[in-house]
Design an enzyme around this catalytic site. Structure first.
Site, mmCIF file in Angstrom:
data_model
loop_
_atom_site.group_PDB
_atom_site.id
_atom_site.type_symbol
_atom_site.label_atom_id
_atom_site.label_comp_id
_atom_site.label_asym_id
_atom_site.label_seq_id
_atom_site.Cartn_x
_atom_site.Cartn_y
_atom_site.Cartn_z
ATOM 1 N N CYS A 94 0.000 4.870 3.016
ATOM 2 C CA CYS A 94 1.373 5.294 2.762
ATOM 3 C C CYS A 94 1.625 6.735 3.219
ATOM 4 O O CYS A 94 1.629 7.006 4.419
ATOM 5 C CB CYS A 94 1.711 5.077 1.288
ATOM 6 S SG CYS A 94 3.470 5.106 0.964
ATOM 7 N N HIS A 194 -0.173 -0.115 -1.159
ATOM 8 C CA HIS A 194 -0.954 0.311 -2.317
ATOM 9 C C HIS A 194 -1.538 -0.948 -2.941
ATOM 10 O O HIS A 194 -1.287 -2.055 -2.481
ATOM 11 C CB HIS A 194 -0.053 1.026 -3.327
ATOM 12 C CG HIS A 194 0.568 2.274 -2.795
ATOM 13 N ND1 HIS A 194 -0.156 3.406 -2.502
ATOM 14 C CD2 HIS A 194 1.855 2.579 -2.506
ATOM 15 C CE1 HIS A 194 0.672 4.361 -2.074
ATOM 16 N NE2 HIS A 194 1.893 3.880 -2.052
HETATM 17 N N1 GLN Z 1 6.711 10.414 0.149
HETATM 18 C C1 GLN Z 1 6.505 9.326 1.042
HETATM 19 C C2 GLN Z 1 7.693 8.354 1.157
HETATM 20 O O1 GLN Z 1 8.446 8.180 0.222
HETATM 21 C C3 GLN Z 1 5.241 8.562 0.663
HETATM 22 C C4 GLN Z 1 5.281 7.844 -0.643
HETATM 23 C C5 GLN Z 1 3.981 7.151 -0.979
HETATM 24 O O2 GLN Z 1 2.891 7.541 -0.601
HETATM 25 N N2 GLN Z 1 4.077 6.110 -1.771
HETATM 26 O O3 GLN Z 1 7.851 7.774 2.221
#
Ligand code: GLN
Length: 236
Positions: A94, A194
């Site tokens: 992510c 995730h």
């Molecule tokens: N801040 C990033 C986004 O919203 C990553 C979020 C995350 O790692 N879940 O795209």
């Protein structure tokens, strides 16, 4: 720790650990130990330089402010990048995809230079993508559907040196309309999943281990609970 111990780098769990992606390191260690390998998790925090000598590297997801700290640290200490250049596998989850790209734009509209290990850029999309994601992998060595939970606002565009990890069958993935999920560039893999991703996708875990160990294949592990969980999540 002996010389033959497989060393799993959990990179910056103090900042890139918001979504429990550190569990990916536990999964790798367990799958190695069940096969008779010595394996240890090496945590690299903001207080540590990033070594280039580890066998596999894992970097989890985080919110914008934490990912900025991680970006700065990885620019200052290029150990993971050097390891990837010699073929060490890296899994970026992510926000870590965004950190490893050329640049990403925060949800506040600020553009931040990334680490440059992925030929990708990321910009916020109109809506946050939250929910189950399921995909069909696109790379040799992976044949089982992939499953995870996505939660991101950033949408990631691939450049010519990067390819998608998988094609989305459910959910959003990279979120820029090309139907792709994740990134592959050399030995570096990225995904918006995730889960932790490797608990849900044992074939992906073994893909990384095969590269980390430099072997052609690994005997499958018979874990009925994992198979059952996968079935439920893919049906959900
Ligand atoms: N801040 C990033 C986004 O919203 C990553 C979020 C995350 O790692 N879940 O795209």
């Amino acid at each position: 720790m002996s010389e033959s111990t497989v060393r799993i780098g959990l990179v910056l769990p103090d900042v890139m650990g918001t979504y429990g992606d550190g569990g990916n390191a536990v999964v790798l260690r367990q799958r190695l130990r069940m096969r008779g390998y010595d394996a240890e998790i090496v945590e690299i925090t903001l207080n540590d330089p990033v070594p280039d000598s580890l066998d596999v590297y894992l970097l989890g997801g985080a919110e914008d402010s934490a990912q900025r700290l991680a970006t700065r640290h990885l620019q200052r200490y290029p150990g993971m990048r050097q390891a990837a250049e010699r073929g060490a596998p890296v899994l970026a989850i992510c926000a870590a995809i965004q950190v490893l790209g050329h640049w990403y734009e925060t949800s506040g509209g600020e553009r931040v230079d990334g680490v440059g290990m992925f030929d990708v850029t990321t910009s916020p999309q109109a809506e946050r993508s939250i929910g189950e994601v399921a995909t069909t992998p696109l790379i040799p060595g992976l044949s089982e559907p992939l499953t995870g939970f996505e939660n991101h606002r950033g949408g990631t565009t691939l450049g010519p040196d990067a390819t998608g990890l998988a094609r989305v069958t459910r959910g959003v993935g990279n979120g820029v309309g090309d139907g792709l999920e994740g990134v592959v560039q050399g030995s570096v893999l990225g995904t918006y999943m995730h889960g932790p991703a490797l608990a849900r996708n044992p074939e992906l875990a073994d893909y990384l281990l095969i590269k980390a160990l430099g072997v052609d294949s690994l005997a499958p592990l018979d874990l009925p609970e994992v198979t059952q969980l996968r079935r439920e999540r893919l049906r959900a």
